[in-house]
Design a protein around this motif. Structure first.
Motif, PDB file in Angstrom:
ATOM      1  N   THR A 111       0.995  -1.098   0.074  1.00 57.30           N
ATOM      2  CA  THR A 111      -0.335   0.305  -0.341  1.00 57.30           C
ATOM      3  C   THR A 111       0.668   1.643  -0.289  1.00 57.30           C
ATOM      4  N   ARG A 112       2.460   0.994   0.922  1.00 55.62           N
ATOM      5  CA  ARG A 112       2.867   2.317   0.733  1.00 55.62           C
ATOM      6  C   ARG A 112       3.132   2.731  -0.340  1.00 55.62           C
ATOM      7  N   ASP A 136      -0.492  -4.928   7.585  1.00 52.53           N
ATOM      8  CA  ASP A 136      -1.122  -3.136   7.351  1.00 52.53           C
ATOM      9  C   ASP A 136      -1.565  -2.459   8.596  1.00 52.53           C
ATOM     10  N   ARG A 137      -1.599  -3.447   9.778  1.00 47.45           N
ATOM     11  CA  ARG A 137      -2.225  -2.765  10.768  1.00 47.45           C
ATOM     12  C   ARG A 137      -1.511  -2.413  11.619  1.00 47.45           C
ATOM     13  N   LEU A 172      -1.772  11.639   3.493  1.00 47.23           N
ATOM     14  CA  LEU A 172      -0.808  10.810   3.087  1.00 47.23           C
ATOM     15  C   LEU A 172       1.680  11.394   3.401  1.00 47.23           C
ATOM     16  N   LEU A 173       1.983  12.128   3.276  1.00 45.08           N
ATOM     17  CA  LEU A 173       2.973  11.781   4.057  1.00 45.08           C
ATOM     18  C   LEU A 173       3.585  11.959   4.929  1.00 45.08           C
ATOM     19  N   TRP A 215      -8.275   1.505  -2.804  1.00 45.29           N
ATOM     20  CA  TRP A 215      -7.474   0.209  -2.215  1.00 45.29           C
ATOM     21  C   TRP A 215      -6.789   0.529  -1.321  1.00 45.29           C
ATOM     22  N   VAL A 216      -6.362   1.985  -1.594  1.00 46.39           N
ATOM     23  CA  VAL A 216      -5.675   2.474   0.455  1.00 46.39           C
ATOM     24  C   VAL A 216      -6.572   2.177   1.364  1.00 46.39           C
ATOM     25  N   LEU A 217      -7.854   2.709   1.035  1.00 49.99           N
ATOM     26  CA  LEU A 217      -8.942   2.785   2.224  1.00 49.99           C
ATOM     27  C   LEU A 217      -9.299   1.129   2.635  1.00 49.99           C
ATOM     28  N   MET A 218      -9.057   0.465   0.998  1.00 44.70           N
ATOM     29  CA  MET A 218      -9.665  -0.948   1.501  1.00 44.70           C
ATOM     30  C   MET A 218      -8.452  -1.601   2.032  1.00 44.70           C
ATOM     31  N   ARG A 219      -7.089  -1.140   2.281  1.00 50.56           N
ATOM     32  CA  ARG A 219      -6.157  -1.580   2.707  1.00 50.56           C
ATOM     33  C   ARG A 219      -6.110  -1.870   4.127  1.00 50.56           C
TER      34      ARG A 219
END
Length: 124
Positions: free
Chosen positions: A1-2, A120-121, A54-55, A109-113
């Motif tokens: 995701t990063r 991810d946690r 995001l940064l 995708w980022v929100l879903m992940r």
């Protein structure tokens, strides 16, 4: 995701800068459509805020699940509105077939992940 978050950071940064430029680089119909919803400067500051968030999430190594959800939700909603506004208000569905659709898909995708897996946690 990063890597996707990095792409969203760059996209939000450039979108915010483009909306602040007096002679807009982006397509005029899109700018006019966004003006129907809010002032372009407000859109620009929203995109710059999303870029800053995001940064921050990319550089901060501490797990902050609440802020991860908040930042990712804000970014996703902002990009969906930015890309869907011309399609809905102008009836211009060609924008939905453009490469710019990749950006809201990346935001989704980022929100879903967010917190989807243990990795991810730990990075949330």
């Amino acid at each position: 995701t990063r890597p996707t978050m990095g792409m969203l950071f760059v996209a939000s940064l450039f979108q915010g800068i483009q909306l602040l430029v007096l002679d807009p680089i982006i397509a005029r119909p899109k700018r006019v459509t966004l003006e129907h919803i809010a002032d372009p400067d407000l859109w620009a500051y929203a995109h710059l805020l999303a870029a800053a968030l995001l940064l921050w999430r990319l550089w901060d190594k501490t797990s902050r699940p609440f802020w991860a959800w908040a930042c990712n939700s804000f970014s996703c909603a902002l990009w969906l509105m930015t890309c869907l506004a011309p399609a809905v208000l102008l009836g211009d569905t060609t924008t939905l077939a453009s490469p710019l659709v990749v950006i809201p898909l990346g935001a989704m995708w980022v929100l879903m992940r967010t917190e989807a897996t243990s990795r991810d946690r730990s990075q949330a």
